[in-house]
Design an enzyme around this catalytic site. Sequence first.
Site, mmCIF file in Angstrom:
data_model
loop_
_atom_site.group_PDB
_atom_site.id
_atom_site.type_symbol
_atom_site.label_atom_id
_atom_site.label_comp_id
_atom_site.label_asym_id
_atom_site.label_seq_id
_atom_site.Cartn_x
_atom_site.Cartn_y
_atom_site.Cartn_z
ATOM 1 N N SER A 155 -13.864 37.433 -17.659
ATOM 2 C CA SER A 155 -13.043 37.469 -16.236
ATOM 3 C C SER A 155 -13.304 38.908 -15.786
ATOM 4 O O SER A 155 -14.325 39.403 -15.767
ATOM 5 C CB SER A 155 -11.915 36.830 -16.387
ATOM 6 N N ASP A 408 -16.518 26.704 -13.621
ATOM 7 C CA ASP A 408 -15.616 27.745 -13.319
ATOM 8 C C ASP A 408 -15.724 28.276 -11.928
ATOM 9 O O ASP A 408 -16.578 28.678 -11.352
ATOM 10 C CB ASP A 408 -15.988 28.846 -14.430
ATOM 11 N N HIS A 433 -13.904 28.797 -17.659
ATOM 12 C CA HIS A 433 -13.684 30.232 -17.522
ATOM 13 C C HIS A 433 -13.923 30.746 -18.895
ATOM 14 O O HIS A 433 -13.277 30.466 -19.943
ATOM 15 C CB HIS A 433 -12.160 30.417 -16.920
#
Length: 466
Positions: A155, A408, A433
């Site tokens: 991320s 995601d 994710h």
Amino acid sequence: MNILLIFLAVSWQVVSSNHLFQTKYIDTPLDHFTLNTNNTFKLRYLVYGQFHVKGGPIFIYTGNEGDIMMFAQNTDFIFDIAPIFNALIVFAEHRYYGESLPYGNQTFSRPENLVYLTTAQALADYVYLIEELRRNFFSTMISKDTYPFVAFGGSYGGMLAAWLRMKYPNSVLGAIASSAPIWFFQDLTPCELFYDTITRVFAHFGTDHCNKTIKATWDVIRNVTKTKQGKLYLSSLWKICNNLQTAADVDKLIDWLSNIYVNLAMVNYPYPTNFLTALPAYPVKIFCDKLNSFKIENHGTLLEALGAALEVYTNYTGNTKCNNINVTSEDLGEYAWDYQACTELVMPMCSTENDMFETVPWDFKKYSEDCFKKFNVNGSSPYWPALQYGGKNLRYFSNIVFSNGLMDPWSCGGVLQNVSSSVWSVNITDGAHHIDLRGSHPADTNYVTEARKFHISAIKKWLNMN
């Protein structure tokens, strides 16, 4: 001025099953780029050396917008592969998150204290830590190549891992950047794709009926909360910690609810997890099943049905007494992240009639005004991240793997195609994710298993092990 470096081994903590980390702190310059101050703060990092053999590489995780413990507990892929490489494992915390607070308890007391919260300063922290580890932790080293560093991140941490390799290639040999939306900026990614992807995830796991029901709730919430009595009713029904009193409170509730849908899609893993919060396997499906099974005509209102379904996220363990609509995950530094999103990482998002969210256009002027109200700063130029880190012009960089789960929502701002012979893309068709950074699990699909194999192969290539 040379700054005295202090390593403090203050504790040992079990971060993941069977993984005992040594917690350390490094005195780090508050400002790496000017001579205006000699101030330092203690940056926390975690070290795990069970698999390390002299001369082996160092796997460093570039910390995200939250407590580093949370990410260390949910990145078992690094532990799974460390024995293959005889690697030392280091998790570095991001400044202004977790325990790495430059002004201690006063860090968030006023916006002026946040001025050193930038990606450039955070990357410099990691470079500083890497160099001091080479000089002090490995006192017998012969050259930099003796202990090569490989960066990992998921991320925002994945963005930092990629940018670290791009900006400081002398510090890290390569980077595994998972679910890193480095193109989620002005004119690089259409603003509607994020919420479109979430809508697709809910339709895939919960049917179109779930999406349509969610879409219908926005008007119902707005209508009910127009009156004081309605605000009190919904506060009681959804067990909100502090009763809704104003229109601003209702807007906050809408944002909280939207963020829950985002988080459900992000961590829609095929097994139970305790990442952002405790959740069952495939929480989107469980949420939609609960919402769809509620017989509204017989057992109450649409808001009662939604409140019951929300407990999949808010109260899966049954221990939640009330819902704090100011946060959606206790371990994430949402206030500090909001500051970063205002001052540097402006990510345009908009929702339309075609998705399941309340329709809200992207309005940079309003966005800037909201930033000024909260932090006394105007919204940054939405073009700055692309200018600073190259935008879509990545062909001059090397040794980066960008991996994305296509289920995601952040994948819409990620690198989904190979850029060059050494900047690669790995797409996980059914992945959530940064699922590839999680540890191996019996419920893993072939897509995520193959992605991890690719990561291992890339690292071997970087280390000349192939």
